[in-house]
Design an enzyme around this catalytic site. Structure first.
Site, PDB file in Angstrom:
ATOM      1  N   GLU A  63     -10.032   3.331  -4.759  1.00 39.86           N
ATOM      2  CA  GLU A  63      -9.597   4.654  -4.302  1.00 39.86           C
ATOM      3  C   GLU A  63      -8.322   5.154  -4.974  1.00 39.86           C
ATOM      4  O   GLU A  63      -7.352   5.497  -4.307  1.00 39.86           O
ATOM      5  CB  GLU A  63      -9.343   4.608  -2.799  1.00 39.86           C
ATOM      6  CG  GLU A  63     -10.562   4.339  -1.980  1.00 39.86           C
ATOM      7  CD  GLU A  63     -10.265   4.471  -0.482  1.00 39.86           C
ATOM      8  OE1 GLU A  63     -11.147   4.973   0.225  1.00 39.86           O
ATOM      9  OE2 GLU A  63      -9.199   4.064  -0.019  1.00 39.86           O
ATOM     10  N   HIS A  66      -3.062   3.423  -4.148  1.00 41.81           N
ATOM     11  CA  HIS A  66      -2.546   2.788  -2.923  1.00 41.81           C
ATOM     12  C   HIS A  66      -1.242   2.055  -3.206  1.00 41.81           C
ATOM     13  O   HIS A  66      -1.028   0.927  -2.768  1.00 41.81           O
ATOM     14  CB  HIS A  66      -3.576   1.798  -2.352  1.00 41.81           C
ATOM     15  CG  HIS A  66      -4.697   2.471  -1.623  1.00 41.81           C
ATOM     16  ND1 HIS A  66      -4.543   3.100  -0.414  1.00 41.81           N
ATOM     17  CD2 HIS A  66      -6.007   2.617  -1.949  1.00 41.81           C
ATOM     18  CE1 HIS A  66      -5.698   3.603   0.001  1.00 41.81           C
ATOM     19  NE2 HIS A  66      -6.606   3.329  -0.925  1.00 41.81           N
ATOM     20  N   ASP A 109       0.859  -1.191   0.000  1.00 42.92           N
ATOM     21  CA  ASP A 109       0.000   0.000   0.000  1.00 42.92           C
ATOM     22  C   ASP A 109       0.891   1.236   0.000  1.00 42.92           C
ATOM     23  O   ASP A 109       2.106   1.111  -0.185  1.00 42.92           O
ATOM     24  CB  ASP A 109      -0.971  -0.026   1.197  1.00 42.92           C
ATOM     25  CG  ASP A 109      -2.277   0.681   0.876  1.00 42.92           C
ATOM     26  OD1 ASP A 109      -2.250   1.899   0.636  1.00 42.92           O
ATOM     27  OD2 ASP A 109      -3.338   0.031   0.837  1.00 42.92           O
TER      28      ASP A 109
HETATM   29  C1  TNX Z   1     -10.556   2.269   2.374  1.00 46.77           C
HETATM   30  S1  TNX Z   1     -11.627  -0.434   1.873  1.00 46.77           S
HETATM   31  C2  TNX Z   1      -9.605   1.452   1.781  1.00 46.77           C
HETATM   32  C3  TNX Z   1      -8.401   1.102   2.526  1.00 46.77           C
HETATM   33  C4  TNX Z   1      -8.400   1.717   3.886  1.00 46.77           C
HETATM   34  C5  TNX Z   1      -9.771   1.600   4.484  1.00 46.77           C
HETATM   35  C6  TNX Z   1      -9.882   2.025   5.907  1.00 46.77           C
HETATM   36  C7  TNX Z   1     -10.735  -0.226   0.628  1.00 46.77           C
HETATM   37  C8  TNX Z   1     -10.939  -1.090  -0.526  1.00 46.77           C
HETATM   38  N1  TNX Z   1      -9.844   0.778   0.628  1.00 46.77           N
HETATM   39  O1  TNX Z   1      -7.251   1.460   1.821  1.00 46.77           O
HETATM   40  O2  TNX Z   1      -7.455   1.087   4.666  1.00 46.77           O
HETATM   41  O3  TNX Z   1     -10.643   2.393   3.700  1.00 46.77           O
HETATM   42  O4  TNX Z   1     -11.046   1.515   6.497  1.00 46.77           O
END
Ligand code: TNX
Length: 715
Positions: free
Chosen positions: A499, A435, A372
């Site tokens: 994201e 990420h 990440d």
């Molecule tokens: C969103 S859930 C993310 C993660 C974070 C998380 C924290 C997801 C697919 N992506 O990168 O750690 O929120 O709850």
């Protein structure tokens, strides 16, 4: 003791006099710069300490800051501070803590307040303390001496798993009231003071609840009468698990009883309705466990283990088994837990400990989020800088503690084999295109413009993305997947996909390589956002084709509403709270399956009650035990929908705020029991009140074995 405390503090202060910056004296920690808190080896606070603080304020309470912000603290002096309580989890798993003087007037020490503080050697419990909570000092493995100045009530497992504890002094006039389990796994001290165990339930407490369970009348059998375990060669692994269990939990010992004459039979019956199905029968004639495959037999053995626990979960019923008949099979075939060593590294020894715990509740997949923004945790031979330059998380928000560590390919292969013995697959995740700052930090050519970016030290979303415009990016992804293929034998690989940037994929707009690729792909400019999503589709299409068609793996990824077309043969993860219907619709339109892990039911990194860990976070909602139990694997639809569209259930334990491995199980249980049951048990046997009754022995069993669990649902 009154003289002893200031003297101890003086000695400690002198010891650290040469490094004054490391000694911090203040009324409160709020307002002290983070760096000073992080550097402090000794902290003395003198104010009124509050056990609770407004939601998500800077740093949280003094207690939370002592635990998570002052990560190097060895010595804490609160003897001139005032507090009513040391809150639950106050200094949970602070491995550096060597000494603490408790505050004046303190009446209560909360549950798990010093869980796994394994450098602590001595603790003086002031006369004012009336109660010490469950597992308060559990796993303080170096604790040698406890002094009770008063006579508190001491809860279950309060000093469990403290093998060095040999010196327990009671100095006051009264006698503490110790729970019979207070010193479990340590030694029995003051047995005359032990309180009786309550017997809570006479019915079996199984989690997940089996499809069919019938308790028989009359006698079952005695373990001493068992002469042999019969199993075909194909069940050698299951037989070994069974023998280990029998040794631990029963007085089975064929050599000791020449009159032993009964058998345990393990068998496979391919006509059972499911490969993971099993039938367990205990009668006066012995025990049989028949499975649709070795996995089914294994789940039957896991059920047997639960049957052997007494109703308190703290002892095994060693001598006999009452007659019982169970027919069972899973509702869904993938029951997954996701952990996040990228954000908080989970040393291999700790990762291994998770496997038997998860298997007991019939989870069959462990998903590893290996990379990440904050760190890359998996050795990749072709890209050595990933682990050389990017395998240490430098800090996370207000927690400046560096967190190094990565898995070698060799140890990961071994781990995968080990997990397979528990019928658990290990699903790796390679995040893309977002990420992925750690990889970009190690190899700047992976991002647009080839810029050198620092490792990310805060949570949230970065705009730095892998650049689809450069052929070397796709090559990188393929190379990593190729190496993962031989390490992770599971048929699935997760590709992330969530994201990517704020606004999504925005970084690609002004990148000349991305523009060039758009032209090459004939993406005529319409709307930058939609155009970028077409690039994302290109990157995923190429990767998916390679992964699916050349490496023979099923690709998985996190559902994003903009990413409408899901390639055939993939699995999409419905994770965003409130957007599960959208993910399901997309999946149905594309004829693919959905893994259910909606934030509203399955995000166990969220606190279970208001004020529970992680007290300070990015604004996470509360996810109660009841909400976790409320997950409906059919999502309001019928059986055929469930069969055709739902792939499995997953619980996530994102690691940004879980800053020690011990806190993973804390976040997971008891909500993980709810997930296990949602994924396994038919709706007709699921009932929340009954579930609350059934989880009690398992909460006790886990604590007995030194596994941290949250007790906040009982508050
Ligand atoms: C969103 S859930 C993310 C993660 C974070 C998380 C924290 C997801 C697919 N992506 O990168 O750690 O929120 O709850």
């Amino acid at each position: 003791m009154k003289i002893f405390r200031p003297l101890l503090w003086l000695a400690l202060s002198l010891m650290s006099a040469t490094t004054t910056a490391q000694t911090l004296t203040a009324e409160h920690l709020a307002g002290i710069p983070l760096e000073e808190c992080a550097a402090a080896r000794s902290v003395k606070l003198t104010g009124q300490l509050a056990a609770t603080a407004p939601w998500s304020n800077r740093g949280g309470t003094d207690w939370r800051q002592l635990r998570d912000v002052c990560w190097q603290v060895r010595h804490i002096d609160l003897s001139e501070a005032q507090a009513d309580v040391v809150p639950d989890n106050a200094l949970h798993s602070r491995h550096h803590l060597q000494s603490i003087l408790l505050p004046q007037g303190v009446r209560e020490i909360g549950s798990q307040a010093f869980f796994a503080c394994d450098s602590l050697e001595e603790i003086v419990i002031p006369a004012t303390v009336e109660r010490i909570g469950q597992s308060a000092f559990s796993q303080c493995r170096r604790l040698k001496r406890v002094v009770f100045e008063g006579a508190p009530v001491v809860g279950d497992f309060a000093f469990a798993g403290c093998p060095a504890l040999t010196d327990v002094k009671v100095q006051g006039s009264g006698r503490p009231q110790f729970s019979v389990l207070a010193f479990y796994g340590t030694r029995s001290i003051y047995e005359e003071d032990l309180m009786d165990l309550d017997t809570l339930s006479t019915q079996p407490c199984l989690v997940p609840q089996p499809a069919v369970l019938r308790c028989g009348e009359g006698d079952g059998f005695e373990w001493a009468d068992i002469k042999q375990v019969r199993a075909p060669k194909s069940l050698a692994n299951e037989r070994a698990h069974l023998l280990t269990l029998l040794e631990e939990a029963t007085n089975f010992d064929p050599k000791a009883n020449p009159k032993a004459h009964l058998s345990i039979t393990l068998a496979i019956d391919a006509s059972l309705p499911d490969a993971e199905a099993y039938v367990l029968d205990a009668t006066a004639e012995g025990l049989t466990i028949t499975g649709g495959s070795p996995a089914g037999v294994f789940w039957g053995i896991m059920t047997l283990r639960q049957l052997l626990l007494d109703s308190n979960g703290t002892r095994y019923d060693r001598y006999s088994l009452a007659p019982i008949h169970i027919e069972d099979q899973p509702r869904l075939h993938i029951r997954e837990v996701m952990v996040d060593p990228a954000r908080t590294f989970i040393p291999m020894s700790e990762l291994r400990k998770l496997v038997p715990v998860l298997a007991q509740y019939k989870f069959n997949a462990l998903h590893l989020h290996l990379s990440d923004d904050q760190a890359w945790r998996m050795e990749v031979k072709k890209y050595p800088l990933l682990t050389q330059k990017a395998s240490t998380r430098l800090g996370m928000d207000d927690m400046l503690m560096p967190n190094p560590g990565y898995y070698t390919q060799k140890e990961m292969k071994e781990f995968v084999r080990y997990a397979a013995q528990y019928h658990m697959i290990v699903i790796p995740e390679l995040e893309m295109p977002g990420h992925e700052v750690a990889a970009i930090h190690a190899y700047p050519h992976l991002t647009c413009g080839g810029v050198q970016v620092p490792m990310r030290t805060i949570c949230g979303v970065s705009n730095e993305l892998l650049c689809p415009g450069k052929p070397s990016t796709l090559q990188f992804v393929k190379d990593v997947l190729k190496e993962y293929k031989d390490i992770f034998t599971a048929p699935y690989v997760h590709l992330g996909g969530d994201e990517a940037g704020m606004p999504p994929l925005g970084n690609w707009t002004n990148c000349s390589d991305c523009q060039q690729l758009k032209r090459q792909l004939g993406i005529a400019p319409v709307d930058q956002r939609a155009d970028n999503w077409r690039l994302q589709k290109y990157l995923f299409d190429e990767t998916i084709t390679y992964l699916r068609d050349e490496l023979g793996k099923t690709p998985m990824y996190w559902y994003e509403p903009d990413f409408k077309e899901i390639q055939s043969g993939c699995v999409t993860f419905a994770w965003r709270g409130g957007q599960t219907n959208m993910a399901i619709e997309s999946a149905q339109q594309n004829g693919v399956k959905v893994m259910l892990c909606p934030g509203d039911h399955c995000y166990f990194d969220y606190p279970m009650t208001r004020g529970d860990m992680p007290e300070v976070n990015w604004g996470m909602p509360v996810l109660s035990l009841k909400a976790a139990y409320g997950l409906d694997p059919a999502w309001g639809h019928d059986e055929s929908f469930e069969r055709e569209t739902i792939f499995g259930v997953a619980g996530t334990l994102w690691g940004e705020s879980i800053n020690s491995p011990e806190r993973i199980t804390y976040q997971l249980f008891p909500r993980g029991f709810a997930l296990a049951e949602a994924g396994w048990s038919p709706q007709s046997v699921r009932q929340y009140e009954d579930f609350l009754r059934r989880i009690h022995p398992h909460m006790m069993d886990l604590q007995r074995r030194g596994v941290s669990v949250s007790l906040q649902h009982l508050r």
